[in-house]
Design a protein around this motif. Structure first.
Motif, PDB file in Angstrom:
ATOM      1  N   VAL A  36       0.903  -1.195   0.030  1.00 52.91           N
ATOM      2  CA  VAL A  36      -0.121   0.037  -0.032  1.00 52.91           C
ATOM      3  C   VAL A  36       0.960   1.289   0.122  1.00 52.91           C
ATOM      4  O   VAL A  36       1.913   1.376   0.731  1.00 52.91           O
ATOM      5  CB  VAL A  36      -0.780   0.003   1.265  1.00 52.91           C
ATOM      6  N   LEU A  37       0.450   2.060  -0.848  1.00 51.45           N
ATOM      7  CA  LEU A  37       1.203   3.502  -0.956  1.00 51.45           C
ATOM      8  C   LEU A  37       0.080   4.584  -0.502  1.00 51.45           C
ATOM      9  O   LEU A  37      -0.955   4.708  -1.045  1.00 51.45           O
ATOM     10  CB  LEU A  37       1.868   3.697  -2.307  1.00 51.45           C
ATOM     11  N   ASP A  38       0.267   5.458   0.687  1.00 49.46           N
ATOM     12  CA  ASP A  38      -0.584   6.432   1.037  1.00 49.46           C
ATOM     13  C   ASP A  38       0.169   7.663   0.811  1.00 49.46           C
ATOM     14  O   ASP A  38       0.960   8.116   1.333  1.00 49.46           O
ATOM     15  CB  ASP A  38      -0.518   6.291   2.576  1.00 49.46           C
ATOM     16  N   LEU A  39      -0.432   8.499  -0.271  1.00 48.05           N
ATOM     17  CA  LEU A  39       0.239   9.705  -0.495  1.00 48.05           C
ATOM     18  C   LEU A  39      -0.659  10.840   0.105  1.00 48.05           C
ATOM     19  O   LEU A  39      -1.759  10.721   0.026  1.00 48.05           O
ATOM     20  CB  LEU A  39       0.302   9.886  -2.374  1.00 48.05           C
ATOM     21  N   PHE A  40       0.036  11.744   0.336  1.00 53.63           N
ATOM     22  CA  PHE A  40      -0.586  13.046   1.114  1.00 53.63           C
ATOM     23  C   PHE A  40      -1.057  12.222   2.488  1.00 53.63           C
ATOM     24  O   PHE A  40      -2.400  12.405   2.710  1.00 53.63           O
ATOM     25  CB  PHE A  40      -1.511  13.783   0.418  1.00 53.63           C
ATOM     26  N   ALA A  41      -0.308  11.397   3.229  1.00 56.54           N
ATOM     27  CA  ALA A  41      -0.787  10.522   4.339  1.00 56.54           C
ATOM     28  C   ALA A  41      -1.324  11.344   5.326  1.00 56.54           C
ATOM     29  O   ALA A  41      -2.328  10.541   5.920  1.00 56.54           O
ATOM     30  CB  ALA A  41       0.509   9.796   4.781  1.00 56.54           C
ATOM     31  N   GLY A  47      -3.551   4.292   5.489  1.00 60.40           N
ATOM     32  CA  GLY A  47      -2.537   3.310   5.514  1.00 60.40           C
ATOM     33  C   GLY A  47      -2.511   2.321   6.524  1.00 60.40           C
ATOM     34  O   GLY A  47      -2.381   1.195   6.597  1.00 60.40           O
ATOM     35  N   VAL A  48      -2.847   2.957   7.764  1.00 59.59           N
ATOM     36  CA  VAL A  48      -2.748   2.139   9.066  1.00 59.59           C
ATOM     37  C   VAL A  48      -4.016   1.265   8.890  1.00 59.59           C
ATOM     38  O   VAL A  48      -3.915  -0.062   9.449  1.00 59.59           O
ATOM     39  CB  VAL A  48      -2.696   3.075  10.332  1.00 59.59           C
ATOM     40  N   ALA A  60       3.981   5.340   3.701  1.00 59.84           N
ATOM     41  CA  ALA A  60       3.220   6.568   3.729  1.00 59.84           C
ATOM     42  C   ALA A  60       4.308   7.876   3.209  1.00 59.84           C
ATOM     43  O   ALA A  60       5.205   8.022   4.062  1.00 59.84           O
ATOM     44  CB  ALA A  60       2.672   6.835   5.259  1.00 59.84           C
ATOM     45  N   VAL A  61       3.679   8.703   2.377  1.00 58.54           N
ATOM     46  CA  VAL A  61       4.545   9.674   2.019  1.00 58.54           C
ATOM     47  C   VAL A  61       3.592  10.823   2.153  1.00 58.54           C
ATOM     48  O   VAL A  61       2.348  11.217   2.081  1.00 58.54           O
ATOM     49  CB  VAL A  61       4.628   9.645   0.321  1.00 58.54           C
ATOM     50  N   GLU A  62       4.283  11.987   3.260  1.00 59.77           N
ATOM     51  CA  GLU A  62       3.929  13.168   3.680  1.00 59.77           C
ATOM     52  C   GLU A  62       4.908  14.188   3.624  1.00 59.77           C
ATOM     53  O   GLU A  62       6.206  13.841   3.980  1.00 59.77           O
ATOM     54  CB  GLU A  62       3.500  13.017   5.158  1.00 59.77           C
ATOM     55  N   SER A  63       4.551  15.350   2.989  1.00 57.22           N
ATOM     56  CA  SER A  63       5.545  16.531   2.937  1.00 57.22           C
ATOM     57  C   SER A  63       5.468  17.351   4.243  1.00 57.22           C
ATOM     58  O   SER A  63       6.676  18.039   4.427  1.00 57.22           O
ATOM     59  CB  SER A  63       5.135  17.423   1.755  1.00 57.22           C
ATOM     60  N   VAL A  92       7.520   5.921   6.760  1.00 51.74           N
ATOM     61  CA  VAL A  92       6.979   7.070   6.410  1.00 51.74           C
ATOM     62  C   VAL A  92       8.234   7.675   5.500  1.00 51.74           C
ATOM     63  O   VAL A  92       9.223   7.532   6.047  1.00 51.74           O
ATOM     64  CB  VAL A  92       6.561   7.899   7.519  1.00 51.74           C
ATOM     65  N   ILE A  93       8.150   8.546   4.432  1.00 54.18           N
ATOM     66  CA  ILE A  93       8.708   9.061   3.817  1.00 54.18           C
ATOM     67  C   ILE A  93       8.389  10.499   3.845  1.00 54.18           C
ATOM     68  O   ILE A  93       7.260  10.854   3.343  1.00 54.18           O
ATOM     69  CB  ILE A  93       9.108   8.709   2.434  1.00 54.18           C
TER      70      ILE A  93
END
Length: 185
Positions: A36-41, A47-48, A60-63, A92-93
């Motif tokens: 699973v990829l969660d963009l704008f997490a 995702g959880v 999980a990708v979060e800026s 998390v990235i």
């Protein structure tokens, strides 16, 4: 597990919308052993939840630094809980979703959640979808779940993909986007 919400800057998916999304995905069995990829997490809730319903890997990708730190703390707590299994992984990235989708080298994902701010432009959304679908980031059975404002223009599915379903929950429109050969309905 209760999730902490950052003080500002995120719009967490409502419980009603989240339950509807996961009921839809569960009915198809797409979460079983999924990557699973969660963009704008944001809080990491999607995702959880996917992990709690059978997914085996989460990116999980979060800026936002504060939001990414909260997700990291949540994942650490989850990894120390009884529900965590040894074959699961989560990380998390801290990056912009668009940049990650355009340049990441990763094994294909089975489920991709995209929950950008409502102000995220439709053109940017369409480019993000194209970047995901045009590379090696999606498996043959991938499902992209995109949340947008019901007031936003409808996104355009990338070449070889189609919007197989749209469901509205108050202000939120949820689109299910899949390779043409798979289909949800």
């Amino acid at each position: 597990m209760p999730l902490t919400t950052p003080k500002a800057g995120t719009r967490p998916t409502t419980d009603r919308t989240k339950e509807a999304i996961f009921s839809h995905l569960d009915s198809r069995g797409v979460l079983d052993d999924a990557r699973v990829l969660d963009l704008f997490a944001g809080t990491g809730a999607l995702g959880v939840e996917a992990l709690s319903r059978g997914a085996r890997e989460l990116v999980a990708v979060e800026s936002s630094a504060p939001a990414a730190a909260l997700i990291a703390r949540t994942l650490t707590a989850l990894k120390h809980s009884r529900s965590w299994e040894s074959d699961m992984s989560a990380r998390v990235i801290r990056a912009r979703a668009e940049k990650y989708a355009a340049s990441a080298v990763a094994a294909p994902f089975d489920v991709i959640f995209i929950d950008p701010p409502y102000a995220f432009e439709t053109e940017a959304c369409n480019q993000l979808l194209s970047d995901l679908a045009g590379g090696d980031m999606t498996s043959a059975r991938a499902v992209i779940v995109l949340e947008r404002s019901t007031r936003s223009d409808e996104p355009t599915a990338p070449a070889g993909w189609e919007i197989t379903d749209r469901r509205d929950y108050g202000e939120t429109a949820v689109y299910y986007i899949e390779p043409v050969s798979v289909g949800i309905l």
